[in-house]
Design an enzyme around this catalytic site. Structure first.
Site, short mmCIF file in Angstrom:
data_model
loop_
_atom_site.label_atom_id
_atom_site.label_comp_id
_atom_site.label_asym_id
_atom_site.label_seq_id
_atom_site.Cartn_x
_atom_site.Cartn_y
_atom_site.Cartn_z
CB ALA A 84 132.26 69.54 10.75
CD GLU A 99 125.70 61.07 15.51
OE1 GLU A 99 125.93 59.91 15.09
OE2 GLU A 99 125.19 61.96 14.80
CG HIS A 136 127.76 66.24 8.96
ND1 HIS A 136 126.60 65.74 9.50
CD2 HIS A 136 128.03 67.39 9.67
CE1 HIS A 136 126.17 66.56 10.46
NE2 HIS A 136 127.02 67.56 10.58
NE ARG A 175 130.82 76.23 15.67
CZ ARG A 175 130.65 74.94 15.47
NH1 ARG A 175 130.73 74.10 16.50
NH2 ARG A 175 130.42 74.47 14.28
N PRO A 183 135.66 69.28 16.30
CG PRO A 183 135.73 69.29 13.99
CD PRO A 183 135.64 68.37 15.15
CG ASN A 184 135.09 74.69 14.46
OD1 ASN A 184 136.08 75.42 14.48
ND2 ASN A 184 134.75 73.99 13.39
NE ARG A 217 125.15 72.51 9.46
CZ ARG A 217 126.43 72.85 9.65
NH1 ARG A 217 127.25 72.05 10.30
NH2 ARG A 217 126.90 74.01 9.21
CG HIS A 244 124.57 66.26 16.54
ND1 HIS A 244 125.82 66.49 16.02
CD2 HIS A 244 124.24 64.99 16.20
CE1 HIS A 244 126.23 65.39 15.39
NE2 HIS A 244 125.28 64.47 15.49
CG LEU A 245 125.59 71.58 21.51
CD1 LEU A 245 126.89 72.02 20.88
CD2 LEU A 245 125.38 72.25 22.84
CB SER A 246 122.08 72.51 16.14
OG SER A 246 122.94 71.71 15.35
CE1 TYR A 256 126.03 73.80 16.36
CE2 TYR A 256 127.26 75.77 15.74
CZ TYR A 256 126.73 74.53 15.41
OH TYR A 256 126.90 74.02 14.16
CG ASN A 260 128.83 67.48 19.25
OD1 ASN A 260 128.87 67.24 18.04
ND2 ASN A 260 128.27 68.58 19.74
CG ASP A 315 136.30 52.52 9.44
OD1 ASP A 315 135.11 52.16 9.40
OD2 ASP A 315 137.00 52.67 8.42
NE ARG A 362 122.54 73.98 11.81
CZ ARG A 362 123.78 74.07 12.26
NH1 ARG A 362 124.19 73.26 13.23
NH2 ARG A 362 124.61 74.96 11.74
#
Ligand code: DQA
Length: 147
Positions: free
Chosen positions: A77, A98, A80, A17, A9-10, A111, A100-102, A22, A74, A87, A107
């Site tokens: 959210a 996995e 978390h 954003r 999402p997002n 997170r 993540h940009l950040s 990001y 990625n 599953d 943070r």
């Protein structure tokens, strides 16, 4: 070889954003660069972004019937929170990285926990758009070594 890239999402809003977290690269430009890397390696890349947990799970399940060798994800959210996405990845038993940009560990505390990380081939976080390219390289290197 078939690779699936999943964005949660997002991430469709990348570029506009929270650029401090990001960066300014758009999902389109990241996808274009990944595609160029894959073309050079003779790899078929598929991409999917959704703001919906169930849609991401459906896409993971679909991958089981598509001969997908590895997934770059990625989960945003859902990293978390989503036991269901964890599953699904375990159900199809496709190796995944996995991304993540950040740097999620730098943070907020919520997170720091990932529902997926302990099952991942590897985790890359904190390199902005380059996290995706590094994940791609790591995944391909590992899959080729195993082939
Ligand atoms: C993110 C980090 C997550 O905590 C956040 O919810 C995102 C993006 C990242 O790429 O840094 O949406 O996965």
């Amino acid at each position: 070889m078939n690779i699936l890239v999943l964005h949660g999402p997002n991430l469709n809003m990348l570029g506009q954003r929270e650029p401090g977290h990001y960066g300014v690269a758009t999902l389109k430009s990241i996808t274009a660069r990944l595609e160029a890397m894959a073309a050079a390696d003779d790899i078929r890349l598929q991409h999917f972004q959704s703001n919906h947990e169930g849609a991401l799970i459906d896409r993971v399940q679909q991958a089981a019937s598509e001969d997908v060798a590895g997934i770059i994800i990625n989960p945003a959210a859902y990293t978390h929170t989503s036991i269901a996405l964890r599953d699904a990845l375990l159900a199809v038993a496709i190796p995944f990285v996995e991304v993540h940009l950040s740097n999620i560990h730098k943070r907020e505390a919520f997170r720091h926990r990932s529902m997926l990380a302990d099952q991942a081939m590897g985790v890359i976080a904190g390199f902005g758009e380059h996290s995706y390219y590094l994940a791609y390289q790591g995944l391909i290197a590992n899959l080729r070594q195993d082939a």
